[in-house]
Scaffold this motif. Structure first.
Motif, PDB file in Angstrom:
ATOM      1  N   ALA A  16      44.182 -64.525  40.942  1.00 38.43           N
ATOM      2  CA  ALA A  16      44.710 -65.755  40.340  1.00 38.43           C
ATOM      3  C   ALA A  16      44.248 -66.983  41.108  1.00 38.43           C
ATOM      4  CB  ALA A  16      46.231 -65.702  40.289  1.00 38.43           C
ATOM      5  N   VAL A  17      44.370 -66.946  42.417  1.00 36.32           N
ATOM      6  CA  VAL A  17      43.960 -68.106  43.219  1.00 36.32           C
ATOM      7  C   VAL A  17      42.473 -68.379  43.028  1.00 36.32           C
ATOM      8  CG1 VAL A  17      43.679 -68.976  45.581  1.00 36.32           C
ATOM      9  CG2 VAL A  17      45.823 -67.896  44.892  1.00 36.32           C
ATOM     10  N   THR A  29      43.911 -67.472  32.081  1.00 37.94           N
ATOM     11  CA  THR A  29      44.893 -66.678  31.335  1.00 37.94           C
ATOM     12  C   THR A  29      45.350 -65.470  32.162  1.00 37.94           C
ATOM     13  OG1 THR A  29      43.260 -65.218  30.319  1.00 37.94           O
ATOM     14  CG2 THR A  29      43.760 -67.291  29.152  1.00 37.94           C
ATOM     15  N   VAL A  30      46.493 -64.929  31.769  1.00 37.00           N
ATOM     16  CA  VAL A  30      46.995 -63.721  32.410  1.00 37.00           C
ATOM     17  C   VAL A  30      45.988 -62.586  32.226  1.00 37.00           C
ATOM     18  CG1 VAL A  30      48.789 -61.943  32.253  1.00 37.00           C
ATOM     19  CG2 VAL A  30      49.416 -64.365  32.286  1.00 37.00           C
ATOM     20  N   ALA A  31      45.380 -62.490  31.061  1.00 34.43           N
ATOM     21  CA  ALA A  31      44.395 -61.436  30.803  1.00 34.43           C
ATOM     22  C   ALA A  31      43.225 -61.542  31.778  1.00 34.43           C
ATOM     23  CB  ALA A  31      43.896 -61.515  29.367  1.00 34.43           C
ATOM     24  N   GLN A  32      42.757 -62.756  32.045  1.00 35.15           N
ATOM     25  CA  GLN A  32      41.656 -62.934  32.994  1.00 35.15           C
ATOM     26  C   GLN A  32      42.066 -62.531  34.407  1.00 35.15           C
ATOM     27  OE1 GLN A  32      41.108 -67.116  32.172  1.00 35.15           O
ATOM     28  NE2 GLN A  32      39.125 -66.739  31.174  1.00 35.15           N
ATOM     29  N   ILE A  33      43.272 -62.893  34.784  1.00 39.48           N
ATOM     30  CA  ILE A  33      43.762 -62.539  36.121  1.00 39.48           C
ATOM     31  C   ILE A  33      43.844 -61.019  36.256  1.00 39.48           C
ATOM     32  CG2 ILE A  33      45.732 -62.658  37.700  1.00 39.48           C
ATOM     33  CD1 ILE A  33      46.353 -65.441  36.389  1.00 39.48           C
ATOM     34  N   ALA A  34      44.426 -60.364  35.263  1.00 40.75           N
ATOM     35  CA  ALA A  34      44.556 -58.907  35.295  1.00 40.75           C
ATOM     36  C   ALA A  34      43.185 -58.239  35.359  1.00 40.75           C
ATOM     37  CB  ALA A  34      45.336 -58.424  34.077  1.00 40.75           C
ATOM     38  N   THR A  40      45.919 -53.774  34.281  1.00 40.70           N
ATOM     39  CA  THR A  40      46.215 -54.131  32.899  1.00 40.70           C
ATOM     40  C   THR A  40      47.179 -55.320  32.856  1.00 40.70           C
ATOM     41  OG1 THR A  40      48.123 -52.666  32.781  1.00 40.70           O
ATOM     42  CG2 THR A  40      45.972 -51.709  32.192  1.00 40.70           C
ATOM     43  N   LYS A  41      47.295 -55.925  31.676  1.00 35.42           N
ATOM     44  CA  LYS A  41      48.263 -57.013  31.513  1.00 35.42           C
ATOM     45  C   LYS A  41      49.686 -56.516  31.749  1.00 35.42           C
ATOM     46  CE  LYS A  41      48.191 -59.882  28.093  1.00 35.42           C
ATOM     47  NZ  LYS A  41      48.022 -60.529  26.777  1.00 35.42           N
ATOM     48  N   SER A  42      49.977 -55.302  31.324  1.00 34.02           N
ATOM     49  CA  SER A  42      51.337 -54.788  31.543  1.00 34.02           C
ATOM     50  C   SER A  42      51.614 -54.618  33.036  1.00 34.02           C
ATOM     51  CB  SER A  42      51.568 -53.483  30.776  1.00 34.02           C
ATOM     52  OG  SER A  42      50.692 -52.475  31.216  1.00 34.02           O
TER      53      SER A  42
END
Length: 192
Positions: A16-17, A29-34, A40-42
């Motif tokens: 994320a950072v 996005t969360v998807a990119q971070i995951a 996975t996103k979950s």
């Protein structure tokens, strides 16, 4: 790297950072971070309710360590000596990985008003944890609040200097935080 491998939480924070620094907080996005973290996103949502919370991932632990250090300080310790004990305890949890991440984290926060707001809330929370721990030791509320605020300022100043210093990674955060606390103690004495 498999999603069940250990360290997913830490990998998510680093991913994320890095993404916040590369493309900005709003564009990440969360998807990119995951994906960057190899989970996975979950899995992301098992660790964090949203991407904003990534940057305060260790806040609860930091608050707890500060409070424990204050609580465990010798009974005759002054409020600022108790704060120093809290700073030492919390600093022990900050290793080379934290030091390496600090400049990127600073850049990400500086580039986002939302992250600046979240960082300010973190500061308030840390001060409250120290104030509560001092009050539990019998320190009067105004004195405890002032000592808690000085403790947070010392931690932040020490952390910034520690992160920017080019000395070896073996230099711990505690020395920087305690030096900052001593500077603040001297500065407050000059207020009259």
């Amino acid at each position: 790297m498999g999603r069940w491998e250990p360290g997913a939480r830490e990998r998510l924070v680093v991913a994320a950072v890095d993404l916040f620094t590369e493309q900005g907080y709003d564009a990440t996005t969360v998807a990119q971070i995951a994906e960057r973290a190899g989970v996975t996103k979950s899995t992301f949502f098992r660790h964090f309710p949203d991407k904003r919370e990534l940057l305060v991932a260790g806040q609860e632990t930091l608050s707890r360590l500060l409070a424990e250090g204050i609580a465990d300080a010798p009974g005759d310790a002054s409020p600022l000596e108790a704060v120093a004990a809290g700073l030492e305890r919390a600093s022990a949890a900050m290793g080379p990985g934290s030091r390496e991440l600090a400049p990127r984290l600073k850049a990400a926060v500086a580039a986002s008003a939302e992250l600046q707001e979240r960082d300010a809330l973190k500061t308030v929370s840390l001060a409250a944890a120290m104030t509560t721990a001092l009050v539990a030791r019998g320190v009067p509320d105004p004195t405890a609040a002032l000592a808690g605020e000085l403790g947070v300022l010392a931690f932040k100043r020490g952390y910034a200097r520690w992160a920017e210093d080019d000395r070896g990674a073996e230099d711990g955060l505690a020395g920087y935080a305690l030096a900052a606390l001593d500077e603040l103690r001297a500065a407050s004495a000059s207020l009259g």
